[in-house]
Design an enzyme around this catalytic site. Structure first.
Site, PDB file in Angstrom:
ATOM      1  N   SER A 178     -24.477 -30.911  32.088  1.00 27.98           N
ATOM      2  CA  SER A 178     -23.620 -30.055  31.279  1.00 27.98           C
ATOM      3  C   SER A 178     -23.422 -30.787  29.960  1.00 27.98           C
ATOM      4  O   SER A 178     -23.758 -31.976  29.849  1.00 27.98           O
ATOM      5  CB  SER A 178     -22.271 -29.849  31.969  1.00 27.98           C
ATOM      6  N   ASP A 232     -27.513 -27.684  30.900  1.00 28.90           N
ATOM      7  CA  ASP A 232     -26.794 -26.607  31.589  1.00 28.90           C
ATOM      8  C   ASP A 232     -25.700 -26.054  30.662  1.00 28.90           C
ATOM      9  O   ASP A 232     -24.903 -26.827  30.124  1.00 28.90           O
ATOM     10  CB  ASP A 232     -26.163 -27.198  32.878  1.00 28.90           C
ATOM     11  N   GLU A 234     -28.115 -16.558  29.344  1.00 31.75           N
ATOM     12  CA  GLU A 234     -27.158 -15.875  30.229  1.00 31.75           C
ATOM     13  C   GLU A 234     -26.653 -14.589  29.598  1.00 31.75           C
ATOM     14  O   GLU A 234     -26.379 -14.536  28.404  1.00 31.75           O
ATOM     15  CB  GLU A 234     -25.981 -16.813  30.522  1.00 31.75           C
ATOM     16  N   HIS A 239     -18.113 -20.375  39.223  1.00 30.91           N
ATOM     17  CA  HIS A 239     -18.229 -21.843  39.298  1.00 30.91           C
ATOM     18  C   HIS A 239     -17.049 -22.409  40.071  1.00 30.91           C
ATOM     19  O   HIS A 239     -15.989 -21.805  40.122  1.00 30.91           O
ATOM     20  CB  HIS A 239     -18.221 -22.445  37.885  1.00 30.91           C
ATOM     21  N   HIS A 267     -25.843 -18.983  39.294  1.00 33.89           N
ATOM     22  CA  HIS A 267     -24.907 -20.086  39.048  1.00 33.89           C
ATOM     23  C   HIS A 267     -23.834 -20.055  40.133  1.00 33.89           C
ATOM     24  O   HIS A 267     -23.752 -19.112  40.909  1.00 33.89           O
ATOM     25  CB  HIS A 267     -24.266 -19.925  37.657  1.00 33.89           C
ATOM     26  N   GLY A 276     -23.571 -21.933  42.762  1.00 34.26           N
ATOM     27  CA  GLY A 276     -24.264 -21.948  44.056  1.00 34.26           C
ATOM     28  C   GLY A 276     -23.520 -22.656  45.180  1.00 34.26           C
ATOM     29  O   GLY A 276     -23.905 -22.536  46.342  1.00 34.26           O
ATOM     30  N   ASN A 294     -27.989 -22.998  40.946  1.00 31.94           N
ATOM     31  CA  ASN A 294     -27.274 -24.167  40.401  1.00 31.94           C
ATOM     32  C   ASN A 294     -26.223 -24.686  41.372  1.00 31.94           C
ATOM     33  O   ASN A 294     -25.438 -23.908  41.926  1.00 31.94           O
ATOM     34  CB  ASN A 294     -26.566 -23.785  39.106  1.00 31.94           C
ATOM     35  N   ASN A 335     -23.342 -27.878  41.734  1.00 30.68           N
ATOM     36  CA  ASN A 335     -22.617 -29.015  41.169  1.00 30.68           C
ATOM     37  C   ASN A 335     -21.451 -29.389  42.087  1.00 30.68           C
ATOM     38  O   ASN A 335     -21.375 -30.491  42.629  1.00 30.68           O
ATOM     39  CB  ASN A 335     -22.111 -28.646  39.761  1.00 30.68           C
TER      40      ASN A 335
HETATM   41  P1  13P Z   1     -20.933 -24.783  41.419  1.00 33.20           P
HETATM   42  O1  13P Z   1     -19.630 -25.152  40.735  1.00 33.20           O
HETATM   43  O2  13P Z   1     -20.732 -23.665  42.378  1.00 33.20           O
HETATM   44  O3  13P Z   1     -21.580 -25.937  42.017  1.00 33.20           O
HETATM   45  O4  13P Z   1     -21.892 -24.208  40.277  1.00 33.20           O
HETATM   46  C1  13P Z   1     -22.548 -25.069  39.400  1.00 33.20           C
HETATM   47  C2  13P Z   1     -23.203 -24.333  38.286  1.00 33.20           C
HETATM   48  O5  13P Z   1     -23.425 -23.146  38.344  1.00 33.20           O
HETATM   49  C3  13P Z   1     -23.589 -25.130  37.101  1.00 33.20           C
HETATM   50  O6  13P Z   1     -24.109 -24.337  36.088  1.00 33.20           O
END
Ligand code: 13P
Length: 298
Positions: free
Chosen positions: A50, A85, A136, A178, A213, A215, A235, A237
C-alpha cells in the site's frame, strides 16, 4: 527468476478458473514469509505494498529492490510481481519510474470521467514499460473512523468503460470490504458479479480478470463462487496481520511463563522472538493459495 508483470499469469488464472493471491507486505520478514509460501505451493504471486506500507518500509525504490533481491537470494523460481496497491495517480507514476512490475491506480473516489482520464494515462505509461495495471470502479467498503460501510456495487457501465481502456485486471465492488467483516455483513453479491462478468465478456470479446479486494474473512464457498464468476486476483492483508498478531501474542504468553529460561537462551533476539509470527503468515498464505486454487500453476 526476475520479477515479472502480472497480466499473463492473471489472464491464465481467469481463463482456467482459479485466482492468484495479491498479498500485502509490511517489512522484510513479511516479504520472505509470502515468498516462502508461494515457492512451497508453486504458485505465481503478487507482493503488494500500500502507499502507507511503502512509506513505512523506506519508499517504493526500497520495496522494489527488496522484493527483487529476495527473489534472487531465496532462489525463488515462481513468477513474482511487485505491485502497488491502491495507488494515487502520483504514486502510480513513481512506481512506473522506480520499476514496479505491476500497479493499481485507484481513482475510485473521483468522478468516473476523471477516474477514466487518469487511468488511461497510467495505463499508457505503464504498458509502454511492460508493467501490468489494475484500476478500480465503484468503491470497496471498509472501516473509516470507526464507521463500517457496506461494500458498494460497482456500476456495470463504468466497469465496461474501464475495461475498454485496456486495463489488465479490474477491481470492482461486489459487497466486499477491507478489514474484518462485521457480524451483520450480508455476503458477496454474486448476482451482481455474474452480470458484471457477462457484460465484460460481451464488451471485450474475451475474459476480463476481475479483482476481489477485501479477501480476508470471506467464507471459502463464496470465494470459490466468485472465482467461478470471473475473479482471478484476490487481495489479502488483514488475515496475515491477524495470524501474525495471534501467534506473537501466544508466544509472548509462553515467554512470560518461562521468563528465566527464555532470557538465558536469548529468545529476546528478534530473529527468534518474531519467528512464530512470521511462520504464521507463511501458513496463512499457503492456506489461502490452496483455496484460491493456484497451487502448482506456476
Ligand atoms: P483485507 O483487509 O480483507 O485483507 O483486504 C486487503 C485488500 O483488499 C488490499 O487491497
Amino acid at each position: 527468476m526476475a520479477i515479472v508483470s502480472a497480466e499473463k499469469f492473471i489472464q491464465a488464472a481467469r481463463d482456467n478458473g482459479y485466482a492468484i493471491g495479491g498479498f500485502n507486505t509490511n517489512n522484510l520478514e513479511w516479504t520472505q514469509a509470502i515468498l516462502r509460501a508461494a515457492e512451497a505451493k508453486k504458485t505465481p504471486v503478487l507482493i503488494q505494498t500500500s502507499m502507507g506500507a511503502a512509506k513505512y518500509m523506506g519508499g517504493y525504490k526500497m520495496c522494489k529492490l527488496l522484493v527483487e533481491t529476495l527473489v534472487e537470494s531465496m532462489n525463488i523460481t515462481v513468477p513474482v510481481s511487485i505491485h502497488l496497491d491502491h495507488g494515487h495517480f502520483e504514486d502510480a507514476l513513481e512506481c512506473i519510474e522506480v520499476g514496479y512490475s505491476s500497479l493499481m491506480f485507484d481513482g475510485s473516489h473521483l468522478p468516473i470521467e476523471e477516474n477514466l482520464k487518469l487511468a488511461e494515462e497510467v495505463i499508457a505509461k505503464a504498458h509502454a514499460k511492460g508493467i501490468s495495471v489494475e484500476c478500480e470502479v465503484g468503491s470497496i467498503g471498509g472501516e473509516e473512523d470507526g464507521i463500517v460501510g457496506e461494500g458498494e456495487l460497482a456500476p456495470i457501465e463504468d466497469a465496461v468503460a474501464m475495461a475498454k481502456l485496456g486495463v489488465d485486471f479490474l477491481a470492482a465492488g461486489i459487497g466486499n470490504i477491507h478489514g474484518p467483516y462485521p457480524e451483520n455483513w450480508k455476503g458477496l453479491h454474486i448476482d451482481h458479479l455474474t452480470k458484471l462478468n457477462e457484460a465484460l465478456i460481451a464488451a471485450m470479446g474475451k475474459n476480463v480478470p476481475i479483482v476481489l479486494h477485501g479477501g480476508s474473512g470471506i467464507p471459502d464457498d463464496q470465494i470459490r463462487e466468485a472465482i467461478a464468476n470471473g475473479v482471478a486476483k484476490i487481495n489479502v492483508n488483514t488475515e496475515c496481520q491477524l495470524a501474525f498478531a495471534k501467534a506473537t501474542r501466544e508466544f509472548v504468553a509462553v515467554f512470560n511463563a518461562n521468563e528465566a529460561e527464555y532470557m538465558k537462551k536469548k529468545i529476546f533476539d528478534p530473529r527468534k522472538f518474531l519467528k512464530p509470527g512470521f511462520d504464521a503468515i507463511t501458513a496463512s498464505v499457503e492456506e489461502r493459495i490452496e483455496v484460491f486454487g493456484s497451487a502448482n500453476k506456476a
